[in-house]
Design an enzyme around this catalytic site. Structure first.
Site, short mmCIF file in Angstrom:
data_model
loop_
_atom_site.label_atom_id
_atom_site.label_comp_id
_atom_site.label_asym_id
_atom_site.label_seq_id
_atom_site.Cartn_x
_atom_site.Cartn_y
_atom_site.Cartn_z
N LYS A 98 0.82 -1.21 0.00
CA LYS A 98 0.00 0.00 0.00
C LYS A 98 0.85 1.25 0.00
O LYS A 98 0.47 2.26 -0.58
CB LYS A 98 -0.99 0.00 1.17
CG LYS A 98 -2.08 -1.05 0.98
CD LYS A 98 -3.37 -0.74 1.69
CE LYS A 98 -4.45 -1.72 1.24
NZ LYS A 98 -5.65 -1.71 2.04
N LYS A 143 -6.68 -10.45 -8.57
CA LYS A 143 -7.87 -10.58 -7.73
C LYS A 143 -8.95 -9.56 -8.15
O LYS A 143 -8.61 -8.42 -8.45
CB LYS A 143 -7.45 -10.33 -6.28
CG LYS A 143 -8.44 -10.81 -5.25
CD LYS A 143 -7.94 -10.49 -3.84
CE LYS A 143 -8.31 -9.08 -3.45
NZ LYS A 143 -8.30 -8.83 -2.01
N LYS A 159 -12.61 -4.29 -5.21
CA LYS A 159 -13.58 -3.19 -5.24
C LYS A 159 -12.95 -1.88 -5.68
O LYS A 159 -13.63 -0.97 -6.10
CB LYS A 159 -14.29 -3.06 -3.89
CG LYS A 159 -13.39 -2.85 -2.68
CD LYS A 159 -14.24 -2.59 -1.46
CE LYS A 159 -13.82 -3.25 -0.17
NZ LYS A 159 -12.48 -2.98 0.33
P1 ATP Z 1 -9.25 -3.14 -1.88
O1 ATP Z 1 -9.40 -3.41 -3.32
O2 ATP Z 1 -9.93 -1.86 -1.45
O3 ATP Z 1 -7.84 -3.29 -1.34
P2 ATP Z 1 -10.52 -5.64 -1.56
O4 ATP Z 1 -11.61 -5.54 -2.56
O5 ATP Z 1 -9.32 -6.42 -1.96
O6 ATP Z 1 -10.10 -4.21 -1.11
P3 ATP Z 1 -10.84 -6.18 1.29
O7 ATP Z 1 -11.71 -5.13 1.90
O8 ATP Z 1 -9.39 -6.13 1.55
O9 ATP Z 1 -11.17 -6.25 -0.28
O10 ATP Z 1 -11.39 -7.60 1.67
C1 ATP Z 1 -12.34 -7.93 2.62
C2 ATP Z 1 -12.43 -9.44 2.71
O11 ATP Z 1 -12.96 -9.99 1.50
C3 ATP Z 1 -11.08 -10.11 2.93
O12 ATP Z 1 -11.22 -11.16 3.86
C4 ATP Z 1 -10.71 -10.62 1.56
O13 ATP Z 1 -9.87 -11.76 1.63
C5 ATP Z 1 -12.06 -10.93 0.92
N1 ATP Z 1 -12.03 -10.71 -0.54
C6 ATP Z 1 -11.96 -9.51 -1.18
N2 ATP Z 1 -11.91 -9.66 -2.53
C7 ATP Z 1 -11.96 -11.00 -2.76
C8 ATP Z 1 -11.93 -11.82 -3.95
N3 ATP Z 1 -11.85 -11.29 -5.16
N4 ATP Z 1 -12.02 -13.16 -3.82
C9 ATP Z 1 -12.10 -13.71 -2.58
N5 ATP Z 1 -12.11 -13.01 -1.42
C10 ATP Z 1 -12.04 -11.67 -1.49
#
Ligand code: ATP
Ligand code: LTN
Length: 339
Positions: free
Chosen positions: A117, A199, A202
């Site tokens: 980050k 991955k 969001k």
């Molecule tokens: P950002 O993109 O803002 O860094 P993010 O979309 O990766 O965030 P987080 O808020 O870090 O999501 O994740 C919240 C939870 O959801 C975590 O436990 C993470 O492992 C899970 N998660 C998020 N995106 C995925 C995905 N694409 N597949 C499976 N699990 C996910």
């Protein structure tokens, strides 16, 4: 909800930093929903973690309520689980300070999420981003959580929470439960529709790469139709060789519960990806539409949502206060309520 002593406690949270995707259901929410019947469960919207990135105050407020509503829409039940907002329970930041004074600089600087980050947001490397995992440890240790359902990416943070629990227990006397991670089985990771090696996230600037839980039926169908697939025409699971089609199979698995073997056999005679994509699109529409409709319904009654969160904060605070009182006493802070 009162804690039931025989049941183990789970706690998890998500940051209100953007709209949720189908990845959040696959990797987190569907597990929470399953676990809440078996465990004493607490689910938190971690708004204090979210301000490690810059936020527009009105957006943060709206997204915090949206996220709580989405927990409920996805099946987390306020009658079974404590649902609350982190900043409404001040004990989180109070415990975080005590734990901060037990954490070495090196422990925080080793965290891969901090390194990632701070590289990606070099214009805002704040101390909060550095100490983020200590606040997360406080979230968990305050409630003596036994298990923490999170994605693979959070394992290192959880290791710090375990170390801090052991350190405090050793330095003072047994106080905290040492938490274990609870990581979903394979298939829980949903990849980007446009770059299936990454991955689904969001915060991806390309809106076509993610299926949001608030997407309309037509948006879902169109995004799936446009999803990047691999050369070939067979429907076969192969994460490394055929990441695109494997990801669509994971999506079908989330939407219908069918195993990869079942999907492969029901599409064995199909050539070309078009009809498979149609099937995935329709399955996702059927799966997401009720979640989206429930979300809109919950969001339309903000007073009820606030009341659920008020009850959640009260239940969480009762428990958090007990832990913090013990911690303060062992640390050597004066308790003026004592005679
Ligand atoms: P950002 O993109 O803002 O860094 P993010 O979309 O990766 O965030 P987080 O808020 O870090 O999501 O994740 C919240 C939870 O959801 C975590 O436990 C993470 O492992 C899970 N998660 C998020 N995106 C995925 C995905 N694409 N597949 C499976 N699990 C996910
Ligand atoms: N760091 C986590 C969110 C988070 C969390 C927690 C998860 C904050 N506090 C406590 C589980 C338990 C993330 O970024 N996904």
């Amino acid at each position: 909800m009162e804690s039931v002593p025989q049941r183990k406690t789970i706690l998890s949270g998500m940051q209100p930093s953007g709209e949720l995707t189908i990845g959040h259901i696959a990797g987190a929410l569907r597990n929470w929903v399953r676990l809440q019947t078996e465990f004493d469960s607490l689910f938190c919207v971690v708004d204090q973690h979210a301000i490690t990135a810059r936020q527009v105050p009105a957006d943060l407020r709206r997204r915090t309520l949206d996220l709580a509503a989405m927990y409920i829409a996805a099946g987390v039940e306020p009658e079974k689980s404590v649902i609350f907002i982190q900043s409404t329970v001040p004990e989180h930041s109070q415990l975080a300070w005590v734990l901060t004074c037990l954490t070495g600089m090196g422990e925080c600087s080793r965290m891969t999420q901090f390194k990632d980050k701070s590289e990606r947001h070099s214009d805002n490397i704040n101390v909060g981003l550095f100490t983020y995992p200590i606040l997360m440890a406080a979230d968990i240790l305050l409630y003596n959580a036994d298990l923490v359902p999170v994605g693979e990416d959070q394992k290192q943070h959880l290791e710090l929470a375990r170390n801090l629990a052991e350190r405090f227990n050793h330095h003072y006397s047994p106080t905290f439960t040492v938490p274990d991670p609870f990581i979903p089985e394979v298939g829980g990771r949903i990849m980007s529709l446009q770059e299936p090696e990454r991955k689904m996230s969001k915060s991806d600037p390309n809106r076509n790469a993610s299926i949001f839980l608030t997407d309309t039926d037509d948006q879902i169908r169109t995004k799936i139709r446009r999803a990047v697939t691999d050369s070939g025409s067979e429907i076969r699971y192969d994460e490394t060789g055929r990441p695109g089609i494997s990801n669509l199979m994971s999506l079908l698995n989330v939407a219908t519960g069918q195993s990869f073997a079942e999907i492969e056999s029901s599409f064995a005679n199909v050539t070309g990806y078009a009809s498979f994509k149609e099937a995935v699109g329709e399955a996702l529409v059927s799966y997401i539409a009720p979640i989206r409709d429930r979300f809109l319904e919950i969001r339309a009654d903000e007073e009820r949502l606030r009341s659920i969160l008020r009850d959640g904060a009260e239940a969480a605070r009762g428990r958090a206060r007990k832990t913090l009182r013990k911690v303060y006493k062992k640390t050597g802070f004066v308790d003026l309520t004592e005679k």
